[in-house]
Scaffold this motif. Structure first.
Motif, PDB file in Angstrom:
ATOM      1  N   ARG A   1       0.956  -1.330   0.018  1.00  0.00           N
ATOM      2  CA  ARG A   1       0.024  -0.030  -0.105  1.00  0.00           C
ATOM      3  C   ARG A   1       0.950   1.151   0.047  1.00  0.00           C
ATOM      4  O   ARG A   1       0.263   2.466  -0.530  1.00  0.00           O
ATOM      5  CB  ARG A   1      -1.073  -0.003   1.385  1.00  0.00           C
ATOM      6  N   VAL A   2       2.229   0.913   0.433  1.00  0.00           N
ATOM      7  CA  VAL A   2       3.079   2.351   0.552  1.00  0.00           C
ATOM      8  C   VAL A   2       4.175   2.248  -0.253  1.00  0.00           C
ATOM      9  O   VAL A   2       4.935   3.251  -0.422  1.00  0.00           O
ATOM     10  CB  VAL A   2       3.202   2.480   2.081  1.00  0.00           C
ATOM     11  N   ARG A   3       4.451   0.976  -0.740  1.00  0.00           N
ATOM     12  CA  ARG A   3       5.884   0.903  -1.450  1.00  0.00           C
ATOM     13  C   ARG A   3       5.570   0.180  -2.748  1.00  0.00           C
ATOM     14  O   ARG A   3       5.150  -0.811  -2.866  1.00  0.00           O
ATOM     15  CB  ARG A   3       6.785   0.044  -0.410  1.00  0.00           C
ATOM     16  N   ALA A   4       6.255   0.649  -3.945  1.00  0.00           N
ATOM     17  CA  ALA A   4       6.036   0.141  -5.174  1.00  0.00           C
ATOM     18  C   ALA A   4       7.321  -0.052  -5.876  1.00  0.00           C
ATOM     19  O   ALA A   4       8.392   0.712  -5.584  1.00  0.00           O
ATOM     20  CB  ALA A   4       5.099   1.065  -6.147  1.00  0.00           C
ATOM     21  N   PHE A   5       7.420  -0.878  -6.706  1.00  0.00           N
ATOM     22  CA  PHE A   5       8.610  -1.490  -7.290  1.00  0.00           C
ATOM     23  C   PHE A   5       8.419  -1.589  -8.813  1.00  0.00           C
ATOM     24  O   PHE A   5       7.633  -2.164  -9.049  1.00  0.00           O
ATOM     25  CB  PHE A   5       9.179  -2.685  -6.628  1.00  0.00           C
ATOM     26  N   VAL A   6       9.296  -1.043  -9.618  1.00  0.00           N
ATOM     27  CA  VAL A   6       9.334  -1.533 -11.101  1.00  0.00           C
ATOM     28  C   VAL A   6      10.659  -2.169 -11.242  1.00  0.00           C
ATOM     29  O   VAL A   6      11.808  -1.684 -11.225  1.00  0.00           O
ATOM     30  CB  VAL A   6       9.304  -0.193 -11.902  1.00  0.00           C
TER      31      VAL A   6
ATOM     32  N   ARG B   1      -3.488  -1.665  -8.470  1.00  0.00           N
ATOM     33  CA  ARG B   1      -4.502  -1.205  -7.262  1.00  0.00           C
ATOM     34  C   ARG B   1      -5.006  -2.573  -6.644  1.00  0.00           C
ATOM     35  O   ARG B   1      -5.609  -2.423  -5.800  1.00  0.00           O
ATOM     36  CB  ARG B   1      -5.816  -0.546  -8.024  1.00  0.00           C
ATOM     37  N   PHE B   2      -4.249  -3.395  -6.734  1.00  0.00           N
ATOM     38  CA  PHE B   2      -4.674  -4.662  -5.966  1.00  0.00           C
ATOM     39  C   PHE B   2      -4.560  -4.448  -4.386  1.00  0.00           C
ATOM     40  O   PHE B   2      -5.484  -4.978  -3.711  1.00  0.00           O
ATOM     41  CB  PHE B   2      -3.336  -5.811  -6.414  1.00  0.00           C
ATOM     42  N   ALA B   3      -3.513  -3.808  -3.947  1.00  0.00           N
ATOM     43  CA  ALA B   3      -3.650  -3.682  -2.566  1.00  0.00           C
ATOM     44  C   ALA B   3      -4.492  -2.696  -2.006  1.00  0.00           C
ATOM     45  O   ALA B   3      -5.153  -2.616  -0.849  1.00  0.00           O
ATOM     46  CB  ALA B   3      -2.160  -3.470  -1.949  1.00  0.00           C
ATOM     47  N   ARG B   4      -4.512  -1.313  -2.791  1.00  0.00           N
ATOM     48  CA  ARG B   4      -5.326  -0.352  -2.462  1.00  0.00           C
ATOM     49  C   ARG B   4      -6.755  -0.242  -2.695  1.00  0.00           C
ATOM     50  O   ARG B   4      -7.680   0.447  -1.945  1.00  0.00           O
ATOM     51  CB  ARG B   4      -4.692   1.216  -2.696  1.00  0.00           C
ATOM     52  N   GLY B   5      -7.191  -1.211  -3.671  1.00  0.00           N
ATOM     53  CA  GLY B   5      -8.630  -0.967  -4.267  1.00  0.00           C
ATOM     54  C   GLY B   5      -8.633  -0.199  -5.240  1.00  0.00           C
ATOM     55  O   GLY B   5      -8.013   0.707  -5.626  1.00  0.00           O
ATOM     56  N   ALA B   6      -9.577  -0.591  -6.280  1.00  0.00           N
ATOM     57  CA  ALA B   6      -9.820   0.108  -7.712  1.00  0.00           C
ATOM     58  C   ALA B   6     -10.211   1.587  -7.369  1.00  0.00           C
ATOM     59  O   ALA B   6     -10.797   1.733  -6.437  1.00  0.00           O
ATOM     60  CB  ALA B   6     -10.961  -0.731  -8.534  1.00  0.00           C
ATOM     61  N   ASP B   7      -9.447   2.264  -8.435  1.00  0.00           N
ATOM     62  CA  ASP B   7      -9.561   3.704  -8.400  1.00  0.00           C
ATOM     63  C   ASP B   7      -9.478   4.249  -9.778  1.00  0.00           C
ATOM     64  O   ASP B   7      -8.205   4.318 -10.026  1.00  0.00           O
ATOM     65  CB  ASP B   7      -8.752   4.296  -7.555  1.00  0.00           C
TER      66      ASP B   7
ATOM     67  N   ALA C   1       3.285   1.359 -11.108  1.00  0.00           N
ATOM     68  CA  ALA C   1       3.752   1.497  -9.634  1.00  0.00           C
ATOM     69  C   ALA C   1       3.233   2.662  -9.144  1.00  0.00           C
ATOM     70  O   ALA C   1       2.720   2.797  -7.794  1.00  0.00           O
ATOM     71  CB  ALA C   1       5.430   1.686  -9.821  1.00  0.00           C
ATOM     72  N   LEU C   2       3.159   3.965  -9.697  1.00  0.00           N
ATOM     73  CA  LEU C   2       2.397   4.850  -9.208  1.00  0.00           C
ATOM     74  C   LEU C   2       0.985   4.971  -8.866  1.00  0.00           C
ATOM     75  O   LEU C   2       0.809   5.448  -7.953  1.00  0.00           O
ATOM     76  CB  LEU C   2       2.566   6.227 -10.539  1.00  0.00           C
ATOM     77  N   ALA C   3       0.299   3.950  -9.695  1.00  0.00           N
ATOM     78  CA  ALA C   3      -1.116   3.818  -9.465  1.00  0.00           C
ATOM     79  C   ALA C   3      -1.104   3.081  -7.975  1.00  0.00           C
ATOM     80  O   ALA C   3      -1.991   3.254  -7.130  1.00  0.00           O
ATOM     81  CB  ALA C   3      -1.777   3.229 -10.392  1.00  0.00           C
ATOM     82  N   GLN C   4      -0.063   2.239  -7.761  1.00  0.00           N
ATOM     83  CA  GLN C   4      -0.192   1.235  -6.651  1.00  0.00           C
ATOM     84  C   GLN C   4      -0.152   2.081  -5.342  1.00  0.00           C
ATOM     85  O   GLN C   4      -0.699   1.711  -4.410  1.00  0.00           O
ATOM     86  CB  GLN C   4       0.986   0.359  -6.659  1.00  0.00           C
ATOM     87  N   ILE C   5       0.564   3.234  -5.113  1.00  0.00           N
ATOM     88  CA  ILE C   5       0.884   3.819  -3.996  1.00  0.00           C
ATOM     89  C   ILE C   5      -0.007   5.321  -4.139  1.00  0.00           C
ATOM     90  O   ILE C   5       0.443   6.209  -3.218  1.00  0.00           O
ATOM     91  CB  ILE C   5       2.288   4.000  -3.742  1.00  0.00           C
ATOM     92  N   ASP C   6      -0.760   5.551  -5.091  1.00  0.00           N
ATOM     93  CA  ASP C   6      -1.531   6.882  -5.304  1.00  0.00           C
ATOM     94  C   ASP C   6      -2.316   6.852  -3.991  1.00  0.00           C
ATOM     95  O   ASP C   6      -3.469   5.937  -4.066  1.00  0.00           O
ATOM     96  CB  ASP C   6      -2.458   6.773  -6.644  1.00  0.00           C
ATOM     97  N   GLY C   7      -2.389   7.829  -3.150  1.00  0.00           N
ATOM     98  CA  GLY C   7      -3.189   7.896  -2.052  1.00  0.00           C
ATOM     99  C   GLY C   7      -2.337   7.607  -0.661  1.00  0.00           C
ATOM    100  O   GLY C   7      -3.143   7.916   0.315  1.00  0.00           O
ATOM    101  N   ALA C   8      -1.071   7.069  -0.906  1.00  0.00           N
ATOM    102  CA  ALA C   8      -0.437   6.877   0.453  1.00  0.00           C
ATOM    103  C   ALA C   8       0.035   8.436   0.759  1.00  0.00           C
ATOM    104  O   ALA C   8       0.371   9.197   0.027  1.00  0.00           O
ATOM    105  CB  ALA C   8       0.702   5.868   0.031  1.00  0.00           C
ATOM    106  N   SER C   9       0.173   8.589   2.316  1.00  0.00           N
ATOM    107  CA  SER C   9       0.542   9.871   2.629  1.00  0.00           C
ATOM    108  C   SER C   9       2.255   9.782   2.493  1.00  0.00           C
ATOM    109  O   SER C   9       2.786  11.132   2.152  1.00  0.00           O
ATOM    110  CB  SER C   9       0.050  10.163   4.149  1.00  0.00           C
TER     111      SER C   9
END
Lengths: 337, 272
Positions: free
Chosen positions: B95-100, B120-126, B163-171
């Motif tokens: 939810r907070v760390r993404a990797f390419v 968006r698997f971890a944070r949910g569709a958006d 990867a950007l989408a994966q952690i979009d929304g993390a503070s």
């Protein structure tokens, strides 16, 4: 792939299944002035009941093979994977032959013919054989490890011939009558008179596999990315893979225990589903089951039309004659990059 | 007591050896020596940093990044990674760390948008996060093309967008990129660098780069690796110098071939 074309895809698959089922029920030997000949009629009474059971039986086996093929293709990230191509069906066949021969030698099943009541032990033998074959063939790698996808298939084909040779070897240990049974069963033969109990067991396992795959549909989609990407996206690959391994292995094994190694349904089913429904597992899971069922019921219906003088062909011969060229066509089209 | 760093690596190490070579167990096994792909490395990375990992081929850049992403497994891997002072489960970390990775890949006929949606698997569709991420790599217009018709550089950009989408929304997000600019046009590199800079205002970026000149322009800090060891770590001005890099690459040519990276200077500090 939008919702509309997905609904259309499901409608096509369901349509083929229904039409093939209707044909299978309506086609069959009929009495006429010259004796028994093939005819088309609206079956009734016992015929209707028996043929409906046959359709159900073919549909369940087809769905089982379709789901098993999908599980294997996703597990190995390899669209060429299927129980038959990877030698898993042969492994299961070898397991069944082991059980039969042991039963004969030690008199446990009283030298019964195939499915003479020892279905459960045979099923266990098949699943053990299938899991063994899958464990060996999976060593030859997923495409993500940098292996050429064809290496895996080559390994599967070799493994399949080893297991088939082992089965033939075992056949030498049993008397002639049982051997003939075993041989025709090895060609992939749907039971002429399905046993409700066996069919129910297979159907239950198929439903369980379906549910297991459907429950992790999103993780399965993510697992199509490279391993590093799937892991860092939050998928616990080890758990997911052992789930796929057991669904693929158990379903392949049970299908073989029930109907012998029927080829190409597990390979072509998921491909048909992918073409019609796109790459997402939420649609691929029901789609592969439906496509597998439709393919096998259709093959079983066509089988009713073919009589070369010595009774009807094993359905595995038909699926191989139709599915083999389809496989080659896919290979040549470069569908497996 | 000060707050824990955003990303902390504790004694990360990776050894490839004869039969996995758990340390100590291989005393009797003299067949082949084990190789340290990464010698015990501890790091702390804070919000606002863009850290470039630089070094010669085989110096351990990818190994360090993969270890920071927690995707390195096997008997030769050791150490731990903390995010905001905590060791997280795979699902929490995602939810907070993404990797390419260096060679992103997808074995199914997804479109570019569908691949980004997988992020968006971890944070949910958006849908908004997906659209933002595709725009950030300049692929908004080509989002509905199947992956296999995109060029290599475009596929690389899709992976960055995922990867950007994966952690979009993390503070306080962490983005790890292994050679992210391979095969990408200069104009698109510039666009992605802009994205990374605005990203670093909230989180941290760690990326490996083989071009020290580019690293000098993109990063605020550089970690220079040689033979699996960190030989320099600090602000790019002090670490990406001809002196440090000649030592790291083991090749004096870099000093004389200034035209390869015109803005590099001499000087800097090497770790002993």
């Amino acid at each position: 792939m939008n919702t509309l074309s997905k609904s259309r895809g499901f409608a096509i698959l369901a349509g083929v299944l229904v039409v093939a089922g209707f044909l299978r029920i309506s086609l069959g030997p009929m009495a006429s002035e010259e004796g028994v000949r093939l005819g088309f009629s609206i079956a009734s009474g016992e015929f209707l009941q028996l043929r409906t059971m046959s359709v159900l039986s073919a549909a369940v086996v087809g769905a089982t093979l379709g789901l098993s093929g999908l599980a294997l293709q996703t597990l190995l990230r390899n669209p060429l994977a299927s129980p038959f191509v990877l030698g898993i069906s042969s492994g299961a066949g070898f397991g069944v032959a082991c059980v039969l021969v042991l039963g004969y030698l030690f008199g446990a099943s009283g030298a019964a013919s195939i499915f003479g009541g020892a279905w459960l032990t045979e099923a266990v033998g098949a699943v053990v054989g299938a899991a063994l074959a899958l464990a060996i063939v999976a060593r030859f790698g997923r495409s993500s490890d940098g292996h050429d996808p064809t290496t895996l298939v080559l390994a599967g084909v070799i493994l399949g011939s080893i297991f088939s040779a082992g089965t033939v070897l075992l056949e030498q240990l049993v008397p002639h009558g049982l051997r003939g049974d075993l041989l025709s069963w090895m060609a992939g033969r749907l039971p002429e008179i399905p046993e409700t109990r066996n069919l129910a067991t297979l159907g239950g396992a198929m439903a369980l596999g379906w549910f297991t795959l459907a429950a992790s549909a999103r993780a399965l989609d993510v697992s199509m990315l490279s391993e590093d990407e799937a892991r860092s996206s939050g998928v616990v690959l080890a758990t997911l893979r052992s789930r796929l391994f057991w669904v693929g292995g158990i379903l392949a094994g049970l299908a073989v225990a029930y109907a012998g190694p029927i080829g190409f349904v597990g390979l072509v089913g998921p491909h048909v589903a992918r073409r019609l429904l796109g790459p997402h597992h939420a649609a691929l899971v029901p789609g592969s089951a439906l496509a597998g069922a439709a393919l096998l019921v259709a093959a079983d219906a066509v089988r009713q039309l073919v009589d070369l003088g010595s009774g009807r062909l094993p359905v595995g011969v038909l699926t191989a004659l139709a599915g083999g060229p389809a496989f080659l066509w896919l290979l040549r089209r470069g569908a497996f990059r | 007591m000060s707050a824990p760093p955003l990303l902390r690596a504790i004694a990360l190490a990776r050894r490839y050896g004869p039969a996995g070579a758990s340390v100590g167990a291989s005393v009797g096994a003299s067949v082949g020596a084990s190789v340290d792909a990464l010698v015990e490395t501890s790091l702390a990375i804070e919000v606002g940093e863009i850290v470039a990992i630089v070094g010669a081929n085989g110096s351990g850049k990818s190994t360090l990044l993969r270890a920071l992403a927690d995707v390195v497994h096997g008997p030769g891997a050791s150490g731990a990674v903390e995010l905001d002072g905590r060791r997280l489960s795979r699902a929490e970390a995602a939810r907070v760390r993404a990797f390419v990775p260096q060679r992103p890949d997808v074995a199914a006929e997804f479109t570019a948008r569908e691949v980004v949606e997988l992020g968006r698997f971890a944070r949910g569709a958006d849908d908004d996060a997906v659209a933002r991420s595709l725009a950030a790599v300049g692929l908004a217009a080509r989002a509905d093309r199947p992956m296999h018709v995109l060029s290599g550089g475009e596929r690389q950009r899709v992976a960055v967008a995922r990867a950007l989408a994966q952690i979009d929304g993390a503070s306080r997000p962490v983005l790890l990129l292994d050679e992210p600019f391979g095969g990408i046009d200069p104009a698109e590199v510039a666009r992605i660098v802009m994205t990374l800079r605005s990203f670093a205002s909230r989180g941290a970026v760690v990326l490996s780069l083989h071009d020290p000149g580019l690293a000098r322009q993109v990063a605020t800090r550089a970690i220079v690796l040689a033979g699996g060891c960190v030989v320099a770590d600090g602000p790019t001005r002090e670490t990406l110098t001809t002196t440090v890099l000649s030592a790291a690459y083991g090749h004096p040519m870099i000093e004389s071939a200034g035209w390869l990276a015109p803005d590099l200077e001499a000087g800097g500090t090497l770790r002993s």
